[in-house]
Write an enzyme that holds these catalytic residues in place. Structure first.
Site, PDB file in Angstrom:
ATOM      1  N   GLU A 167       0.819  -1.215   0.000  1.00  0.00           N
ATOM      2  CA  GLU A 167       0.000   0.000   0.000  1.00  0.00           C
ATOM      3  C   GLU A 167       0.853   1.265   0.000  1.00  0.00           C
ATOM      4  O   GLU A 167       0.752   2.125   0.871  1.00  0.00           O
ATOM      5  CB  GLU A 167      -0.968  -0.026   1.186  1.00  0.00           C
ATOM      6  CG  GLU A 167      -2.008  -1.130   1.013  1.00  0.00           C
ATOM      7  CD  GLU A 167      -2.986  -1.234   2.170  1.00  0.00           C
ATOM      8  OE1 GLU A 167      -4.188  -1.388   1.913  1.00  0.00           O
ATOM      9  OE2 GLU A 167      -2.544  -1.182   3.339  1.00  0.00           O
ATOM     10  N   GLU A 172      -4.260 -10.336   0.520  1.00  0.00           N
ATOM     11  CA  GLU A 172      -5.025 -10.183   1.758  1.00  0.00           C
ATOM     12  C   GLU A 172      -6.480 -10.504   1.431  1.00  0.00           C
ATOM     13  O   GLU A 172      -7.025 -10.016   0.439  1.00  0.00           O
ATOM     14  CB  GLU A 172      -4.934  -8.769   2.330  1.00  0.00           C
ATOM     15  CG  GLU A 172      -3.554  -8.365   2.786  1.00  0.00           C
ATOM     16  CD  GLU A 172      -3.505  -6.932   3.331  1.00  0.00           C
ATOM     17  OE1 GLU A 172      -4.574  -6.411   3.711  1.00  0.00           O
ATOM     18  OE2 GLU A 172      -2.417  -6.345   3.355  1.00  0.00           O
TER      19      GLU A 172
END
Length: 975
Positions: free
Chosen positions: A421, A491
């Site tokens: 991220e 994820e």
């Protein structure tokens, strides 16, 4: 006295975007058979300052007076040892975003250690080898002195840094001084979803480096699956010889040799002991032969596509934070192996290097992630993101190099990850290019690269089931390159609180489409901090001005490493052996990628109404991966009692392994023989008035005016009534940024947490008592017409509930069942799903059987209290002097507090047992999903407001005491 300008100059390194100065080039981490080492872990002297320039650096000089300084344990975090407080944020920086500047209020810890060299420590060499001082992890920026000489400074909290210190060492009285700043320019690159915990939290070690030491080396050990040979080449900075006795290898460094070998895989982690011998030292090697390739659009190892059944793992201990010892790391690996986990993504930084040794030894695939995340820049639309700013690229490349060079010799590492991220930018491209050039034997991963320009896999997080299926079928709208690459959910299945739901539905997709190569559950462990008043603390419990609450508690383990129901569910969903069948036969399918089934044996049990009446073993063929076989089950025992019968077949370890003992259950399945038998009751008893407003029907005593049940036999009860509310789970409440509907807030807005019950009629007939009600929230025209019909055969009492919705219900119900209170209950026995909790989309691990527990042990101790503890598919249950039977089944929950009290609690310590045990006997429950960060429950698991009916049969147990205490009624809030 220094001026303010001088002080600013002295601390300029804190806000410098460079990775630091004075450190040695990164290299492989290894232990030596010859070279001395000295651990500097232990008790250090410590002083905390409010700002980076509050104190000068005179403390680094030998003889500095440290009277009044504190004692601090290293490795450790000072905020977990009584100095300041931890801070939790998910992605928002806890300081103003003005890169590379950081606040003046910058907690700074001065660490001091005085040490002597062992008597046999060698004299430093003249060639510069001498000795190296190694720091394995310091958050977030450190300047280091030895005996008054400044060695340099560094950033990169979860990465190793070394200094050459040979000429500076003294036989005794060496003074090692380290100044650690909580905030630095490096903090902008470390915005991972975690606690901000400053300190020297990994090992500090002094390493002797004799003349001719190995310095650095790279073990290349590939495997050719076509002919079964492995090729070994060890490139070393210093020439030497490589020997592997078991393979007859004895070659110079840099020279390849090809021999027949047994390959390494996560399922069969075969390692060969070897030795690198240079002029100055011998270095033990543990060599695993394996080849990682991108082949026909799939990630293959040793020529075989791999299905990752993984977890994301932050390093965590509830008392020591990220300062983990070897045994804690081993406990993690053993728990993973025992729960069928085969892969780890080291979110979002390289782990302690000992963890990778354990992954090599026990067998886990590893995505090794660089210490990089700039997630907080999303608040500015990624403006000023360091990964797209050339000034920061040297720091990014330094982090990539320190990750790869440290961990390059681990066979368990199959993919490098650029970070997490951090948006997109030129710096990430530079990292990917450097890694591809340095180590072409592995693949590169990065989820944020949505065009797959720099990566070898198409990676997403929290994509819902429908999108994952489209990707599996090649129908997703990504770039052509993305569509040609393997897909990973780096994820998914956010394991926050009760959940995650939908695991089995994801796994079916992974197994149906070859391109879908699995995923990594977020995440391994709850990051609760042990707290004397709160049990486990989370964000906001330390007075943080900015925090993200219990979002830090989203693991498959509770903070104390007890497995959650989510981990038990995950183990079942990803089990490597499928066991199915029909009455009389069982089909066994090997779902391993590499191993056959020779390490397992099959056991069977023939069970009636949850009791085993016969058991034995079955011969299990050594099925190759993806092979199946049908096996005949023995004939049922001729003297087996009548009842609900089934076969339970288990695949267990046939002998001890390094990670679990003989008999450990790897997989199981149940094969029904007969159907559930609902209780049969012929109504014969009549409702009979007994004076004083009492009405009796069989064993039931009722209030004649309201029709409310007050006792069953000698057991006093709080009258059962319809219940549609549950204490919302983290997944019910959802994440604010999710586009899907968040049911928890919708339910509250509708008022389902405060419904009222209106009595419309009480009717007597010859063999029934009927109570008509309307259940509805205030300020709404929605309602549920509810009819309770009671009948009895004189010994038992049947309740039939009929529910008819009124109005335009656009949202599902949380639950649909009855709540009833008992004056006391402790032991609980039931025939149904168990031993743990289960909900509609989390029930794969619920095994049908006969179970026992206490009321207290039925509770699941989620760090933030919420709906929990339901046992699914219950045929009958006995507790508190009652037997309760379902027609056909129900879901059972029992608690010593009300739903309202559970809903209001923020920590486990908020819950105090009351005088009443509250039972929830549910006809149906809404699904769980993983909308705390992922998708909500799939539509089949929605509990729609539709006409429904269900029945329960109550009867007093023979040992029911007389003269019960009347339980306390529900709070007035519920109407």
């Amino acid at each position: 006295m220094r001026t303010a300008a001088a002080e600013a100059t002295a601390t300029a390194y804190v806000e410098d975007v460079s990775p630091g100065s004075g450190t040695l080039p990164p290299r492989a981490r290894y232990t030596s058979s010859d070279a001395k080492s000295l651990s500097l872990n232990g008790s250090w002297r410590f002083r905390l300052s409010d700002t980076a320039d509050a104190e000068d650096d005179s403390f680094a000089e030998p003889g500095h007076d440290t009277d009044g300084w504190a004692e601090l344990t290293v490795p450790g975090h000072w905020v977990l040892q009584g100095h300041g407080s931890p801070i939790y944020t998910n992605h928002r920086y806890p300081f103003p975003v003005d890169p590379p500047r950081v606040p003046t209020e910058n907690p700074t810890g001065d660490h001091l250690r005085v040490f002597d060299l062992p008597g046999d420590w060698p004299v430093p060499d003249d060639d510069g080898c001498g000795a190296v001082l190694r720091f394995d992890g310091v958050e977030s920026c450190a300047r280091v002195w030895l005996n008054g000489t400044c060695l340099g400074e560094f950033k990169g909290s979860r990465l190793p840094h070394e200094f050459a210190v040979g000429p500076l060492l003294r036989p005794a009285g060496n003074v090692l001084a380290v100044r650690v700043h909580q905030w630095s320019a490096g903090s902008y690159l470390e915005d991972q979803d975690q606690w901000w915990l400053p300190g020297i939290f990994r090992d500090v070690t002094l390493l002797h480096q004799p003349r001719g030491c190995a310095r650095d080396f790279f073990v290349h050990a590939s495997y050719d699956h076509r002919d079964g040979t492995g090729t070994l080449r060890v490139d070393s900075d210093v020439a030497g010889r490589v020997t592997v006795p078991a393979l007859g290898i004895d070659v110079p460094t840099g020279e390849p040799v090809t021999v027949p070998v047994t390959p390494w895989s996560a399922e069969e982690p075969h390692l060969y002991d070897g030795l690198l011998a240079t002029e100055g030292e011998r270095v033990p090697l543990r060599v695993g032969f394996r080849t990682v390739k991108l082949s026909d659009g799939l990630i293959t190892v040793n020529g075989t596509p791999v299905l990752f059944k993984g977890v994301n793992r932050h390093e965590w201990h509830p008392e020591r934070g990220r300062a983990l010892d070897l045994e804690t790391m081993r406990e993690d690996v053993l728990l993973m192996k025992r729960h069928n986990v085969n892969a780890v993504r080291t979110s979002h930084y390289p782990p302690h290097p000992d963890f990778l040794d354990l992954c090599d030894e026990y067998g886990l695939w590893v995505i090794d992630e660089c210490d990089l995340e700039t997630h907080g820049f999303t608040e500015q639309g990624w403006r000023d993101n360091p990964v797209d700013d050339d000034r920061w690229t040297p720091a990014l490349l330094d982090r990539a190099a320190r990750t790869v060079e440290r961990d390059k010799n681990h066979p368990s590492v199959v993919l490098w990850s650029l970070g997490n991220e951090a948006g997109t930018g030129r710096g990430l491209t530079a990292m990917a290019e450097w890694i591809h050039g340095r180590d072409p034997s592995r693949l590169v991963h990065y989820e944020g690269d949505h065009t797959c320009r720099d990566t070898d896999v198409h990676s997403r997080m929290y994509a819902d089931h429908a999108e994952v299926e489209r990707i599996g079928r090649g129908l997703d709208g990504g770039t052509r390159k993305c569509r040609e690459l393997p897909f990973l959910l780096c994820e998914y299945a956010h394991a926050m609180g009760n959940g995650p739901g939908g695991l089995a539905d994801y796994q079916r997709l992974f197994e149906a489409h070859a391109r879908l190569q699995g995923g990594f559950v977020w995440e391994w462990i709850d990051h609760g901090i042990a707290h004397p008043e709160l049990g486990f603390a989370y964000g906001g419990d330390f007075g943080e001005e900015l925090h993200d609450g219990n979002f830090v508690c989203d693991g498959l383990l509770f903070p104390d490493r007890r497995p959650s129901p989510g981990l038990t569910e995950f183990k079942k969903v990803i089990e490597p052996v499928a066991i199915t069948g029909t009455d009389g036969s069982v089909r066994v399918t090997n779902k391993y990628d590499f191993a056959d089934l020779s390490a397992l044996r099959l056991t069977w049990a023939y069970q009636v109404d949850g009791e085993t009446v016969a058991s034995g073993t079955l011969p299990l063929p050594a099925l190759a991966p993806r092979e199946s076989a049908g096996l005949d089950l023995p004939a049922p025992p001729p003297d087996a009692p009548a009842g609900e019968a089934l076969w339970t077949v288990r695949a267990v370890l046939a002998s001890d392994t390094p990670w679990a003992p003989e008999g450990h259950v790897v997989a199981w399945g149940q094969i029904p023989v007969s159907e559930t038998r609902p209780p049969y009751l012929t109504p014969t008893a009549r409702p009979t008035p007994h004076g004083d407003g009492v009405l009796v029907l069989g064993p039931g005593t009722f209030d004649a005016r309201t029709g409310a049940l007050t006792a069953i036999g000698g057991v006093a009860v709080v009258a059962p009534r319809l219940d549609v509310w549950r204490a919302t789970t983290d997944n019910d409440d959802g994440a604010a940024w999710q586009p899907e509907r968040r049911f928890g807030p919708l339910w509250r807005r509708l008022g389902l947490h405060r419904v009222r019950h209106r009595l419309d009629a009480v009717e007597h007939t010859d063999h029934a008592l009927t109570v008509r009600t309307r259940v509805a929230p205030a300020a709404s025209d929605l309602g549920l017409r509810t009819v309770y019909r009671w009948t009895s055969d004189g010994q038992r009492l049947r309740l039939t509930v009929s529910v008819a919705p009124e109005g335009d219900w656009t949202v599902p119900l949380p639950r649909l069942g009855i709540r009833i209170g008992l004056s006391s209950a402790d032991r609980v026995e039931w025939f149904g799903g168990g031993p743990g909790e289960a909900y509609p989309d989390t029930g794969a691990a619920a095994e049908l059987g006969r179970w026992q527990s206490t009321v207290d042990d039925l509770q699941t101790p989620y760090v933030r209290p919420q709906e929990n503890g339901a046992r699914a598919g219950v045929r009958w249950a006995e507790l508190g002097g009652l037997r309760i039977e379902g027609d056909p089944v129900f879901s059972l929950t029992a608690r010593r507090w009300t739903t309202e009290q559970l809903d209001a609690a923020t920590h486990r310590t908020d819950l105090s047992p009351g005088d009443t045990v509250w039972l929830h006997l549910d006809h149906a429950l809404h699904g769980i999903g993983s909308q705390s960060c992922g998708p909500g429950p799939l539509p089949p698991y929605h509990l729609r407001a539709e006409p429904a009916g269900f029945s329960l049969v109550f009867s007093p147990l023979p040992t029911t005491p007389t003269g019960p205490t009347t339980p306390t009624g529900p709070p007035a809030l519920t109407g």
